[in-house]
Design an enzyme around this catalytic site. Sequence first.
Site, short mmCIF file in Angstrom:
data_model
loop_
_atom_site.label_atom_id
_atom_site.label_comp_id
_atom_site.label_asym_id
_atom_site.label_seq_id
_atom_site.Cartn_x
_atom_site.Cartn_y
_atom_site.Cartn_z
N GLY A 46 0.84 -1.20 0.00
CA GLY A 46 0.00 0.00 0.00
C GLY A 46 0.87 1.24 0.00
O GLY A 46 2.01 1.22 0.48
N GLN A 51 3.05 10.08 0.97
CA GLN A 51 4.35 9.43 1.05
C GLN A 51 5.25 9.74 -0.14
O GLN A 51 6.45 9.52 -0.08
CB GLN A 51 4.18 7.90 1.16
CG GLN A 51 3.55 7.48 2.48
CD GLN A 51 3.42 5.97 2.54
OE1 GLN A 51 2.44 5.42 2.06
NE2 GLN A 51 4.40 5.29 3.11
N CYS A 95 5.89 0.09 7.24
CA CYS A 95 5.53 1.25 6.43
C CYS A 95 6.73 1.60 5.56
O CYS A 95 7.86 1.61 6.03
CB CYS A 95 5.18 2.42 7.34
SG CYS A 95 4.70 3.90 6.44
N LEU A 96 6.47 1.90 4.29
CA LEU A 96 7.56 2.22 3.38
C LEU A 96 8.27 3.51 3.80
O LEU A 96 9.42 3.73 3.41
CB LEU A 96 7.04 2.35 1.93
CG LEU A 96 6.51 1.04 1.32
CD1 LEU A 96 5.94 1.29 -0.06
CD2 LEU A 96 7.60 -0.02 1.28
N HIS A 137 -4.46 1.63 7.51
CA HIS A 137 -3.11 2.20 7.62
C HIS A 137 -2.94 3.33 6.58
O HIS A 137 -2.42 4.40 6.90
CB HIS A 137 -2.10 1.07 7.40
CG HIS A 137 -0.66 1.48 7.34
ND1 HIS A 137 0.29 1.01 8.22
CD2 HIS A 137 0.00 2.30 6.49
CE1 HIS A 137 1.47 1.54 7.90
NE2 HIS A 137 1.33 2.32 6.86
N GLU A 138 -3.41 3.09 5.35
CA GLU A 138 -3.23 4.09 4.28
C GLU A 138 -4.12 5.32 4.51
O GLU A 138 -3.68 6.45 4.27
CB GLU A 138 -3.51 3.47 2.91
CG GLU A 138 -2.61 2.28 2.53
CD GLU A 138 -1.14 2.53 2.74
OE1 GLU A 138 -0.69 3.69 2.61
OE2 GLU A 138 -0.42 1.56 3.07
N HIS A 141 -2.55 7.65 6.81
CA HIS A 141 -1.55 8.52 6.15
C HIS A 141 -2.21 9.81 5.63
O HIS A 141 -1.60 10.88 5.68
CB HIS A 141 -0.90 7.81 4.97
CG HIS A 141 0.28 6.95 5.32
ND1 HIS A 141 1.44 7.45 5.86
CD2 HIS A 141 0.49 5.62 5.17
CE1 HIS A 141 2.31 6.46 6.05
NE2 HIS A 141 1.76 5.34 5.63
NI NI Z 1 2.62 3.43 5.64
#
Ligand code: NI
Length: 173
Positions: A46, A51, A95-96, A137-138, A141
């Site tokens: 995701g 991000q 998380c990226l 989670h997304e 963000h």
């Molecule tokens: Ni994340």
Amino acid sequence: MAVRPILLHPDPRLRRRAEPVAAITPEIARMAEDMLATMYDAPGIGLAAPQVGVSKRLVVMDCVKQADAPPRPMVLVNPEVTWRSPETRIYEEGCLSIPETFAEIERPATVRVRWTGLDGAAREEPFEGLWATCVQHEIDHLDGRLFIDRLSPLRRQLITRRMEKLKRERARA
Ligand code: NI
């Protein structure tokens, strides 16, 4: 399609509340393609627009994990949770924007989400299992929230210090 650089925590751009997407323009469609390319390249399941430094309510996901299964890319414009199950699920999230950091996070096991597709059509579907964890989670963000905000202040501080160090090392390299 272009792979875009992913912002790393701590970064003020990850902490802003993102703006709703007003219209599905060719720019938004291209942004979604770039985000999918960036997510698959990472690799991740995701990615939210903040991000990659874009403060818009746009999310891409693909939670198909089996290598032999066909991919299922999803693009969610202006997603919002309309219902949360009382049952919860604990999953070890990452998380990226916070590489090499994982923590068990408890969230509703099932959620209903309403969003607009790239074709401009409104949709609403239940998300379960990993898809439920990922979409929550997304969407966090988009509201400037990270999964580490759900940990103790001490643990969050340790992770943030480690990330500051990692960012300094990467800036020097
Ligand atoms: Ni994340």
